[in-house]
Design an enzyme around this catalytic site. Structure first.
Site: not given
Length: 441
Positions: A159, A297, A302, A346, A367, A393
């Protein structure tokens, strides 16, 4: 295949990297075709207003067409754009973002940011590959990704988007599993690579025998990997061998941050692009000492920790209790516990009351997963921070949420751009900056 035509002229690419053509008033989505080309094609799905097809032959090739590097391209469902030159891939993704912002959100960015890009091959440090015992038909166990539009596993030899030393393990892993007593009960292998260790998580549905354990230990020693096992859900993931291997982690050197993680916890698949994306996000957010900033989120921190590194106080909010615990531990590990706090909530059920309970924020980073952050944005209720950086995303949900921010919450879309997190795929990662109208940076 059910139908074919002499040729179609390709006008553009859709969100999945398929060529778009119009033939006799119907839209045709053609896998493998590029804008500007004339191709013959074969239809595999017909609907009243559109058809899905695969390309048969290129009659007139695009100057952007290149030879795919991977011998499995076209069969494997992992990549869809290896036939498109790399800079053209980024341009196509930028076009998808701009088109979605306008057609879905009715907004345009004042500035288009330069695309974030890096190495296009061997970049993928996280992957989930399937295992299929084909001993009776092919005399071996297949280890690889699924074929396009199929549950079949590709008979792979390598791959090109995996690091070479991991790609080289595809066939040896098949040979290893073929020797196990439970070879029919190992459906999946999860790959997670860190700075100092290569982890392979075996999903096993039956216990390993003593002979199986010996085989795994020998393979781990020979190929310098660490095996973990997973019998059921994420809580059943445990290290198997060797037990003294270094912990998984990735680094953000620009901020002096090291992020430990477990192999099934979410981290970005492309660490180089992640570093560049964090750098851009922090540059756009411009956190300052004394500011109170939300990271919604937040995952394992990060973006939280780089923001805190700049001196701001950060409140990270995440729905997963396990990730909140990981984020708290990571903040302490990096000496940033005093500038961070975390809440489990949530955010898909956010309300004006629940968001207000978090307190005032000068700035905000969002994010979300693919579903976006519509409820969060509605819950701002006109009292949002002066600056929001939104990492996405999914350009279509970003566009939807941009419409809410601009048309209902009074923000201006100052800038937007893409990050090529997944080269050779149609996946579009993007970043956008919103500011309250009248605010001067």
């Amino acid at each position: 295949m059910t139908d074919s035509v002499p040729y179609a002229s390709i006008e553009s690419l859709d969100h999945e990297g398929r060529g778009i053509a119009h033939v006799e008033g119907k839209v045709i989505f053609i896998e493998g075709a590029l804008p500007g080309e004339k191709v013959t094609y074969s239809v595999f799905k017909k609907k009243p207003s559109y058809e899905m097809a695969t390309m048969k032959e290129v009659v007139l090739a695009s100057f952007m067409r290149v030879s795919p590097k991977c011998p499995h391209f076209g069969v494997c469902g992992g990549c869809s754009l290896q036939h498109l030159e790399e800079s053209a891939q980024m341009a196509a993704k930028q076009r998808v973002l701009e088109d979605d912002l306008w057609h879905i959100g009715k907004v345009r960015a004042e500035e288009i940011l330069p695309a974030i890009h890096g190495e296009a091959w061997g970049y993928r440090q996280r992957a989930r590959i399937s295992v299929k015992d084909m001993s009776r038909r092919k005399g071996k166990v297949l280890v690889g990704f699924h074929e396009k539009r199929s549950s079949f596993v590709v008979d792979m030899h390598r791959c090109e988007v995996l690091p070479p030393h991991i790609s080289a393990l595809i066939e040896p892993l098949g040979e290893l599993i073929g020797k196990l007593s439970i070879r029919e009960r190992v459906p999946q292998i999860e790959i997670a690579l860190g700075q100092d260790v290569n982890v392979l998580v075996l999903r096993i549905l039956d216990p390993l025998s003593p002979a199986d354990e010996t085989l795994l230990k020998d393979f781990a020693d020979r190929h310098e990997v660490q095996f973990w096992t997973q019998t059921k859900g994420p809580d059943t993931v445990h290290p198997f061998y060797p037990l003294d291997a270094p912990a998984l982690n990735y680094t953000l050197p620009e901020f002096g941050i090291t992020m430990p993680f477990k192999p099934t916890e979410f981290t970005q698949v492309n660490p180089v692009i992640n570093r560049l994306l964090v750098r851009r996000a922090i540059g756009l957010l411009d956190p300052q000492p004394g500011e109170r900033i939300a990271d919604l989120f937040c995952g394992l921190g990060n973006f939280t920790l780089p923001i805190a590194h700049r001196g701001a106080h950060v409140v990270g909010v995440e729905g997963s209790a396990a990730l909140v615990a990981r984020a708290i531990a990571n903040a302490a590990y990096n000496g940033l516990a005093e500038r961070t706090e975390y809440r489990q909530a949530d955010l898909f059920q956010a309300t004006a009351h629940s968001l207000a309970a978090l307190g005032h924020f000068d700035k905000m980073l969002i994010d979300p997963p693919r579903d976006g952050a519509a409820e969060v944005i509605k819950a701002l209720a006109g009292r949002g921070p002066r600056r929001i950086v939104y990492i996405s995303c999914n350009p279509s949900t970003l566009a939807r949420d941009a419409a809410l921010l601009v048309h209902e919450q009074g923000y201006t879309l100052k800038a937007a751009g893409v990050a090529n997190m997944f080269p050779h795929t149609a996946h579009v990662e993007s970043i956008a900056l919103f500011e309250k109208q009248g605010f001067a940076a």
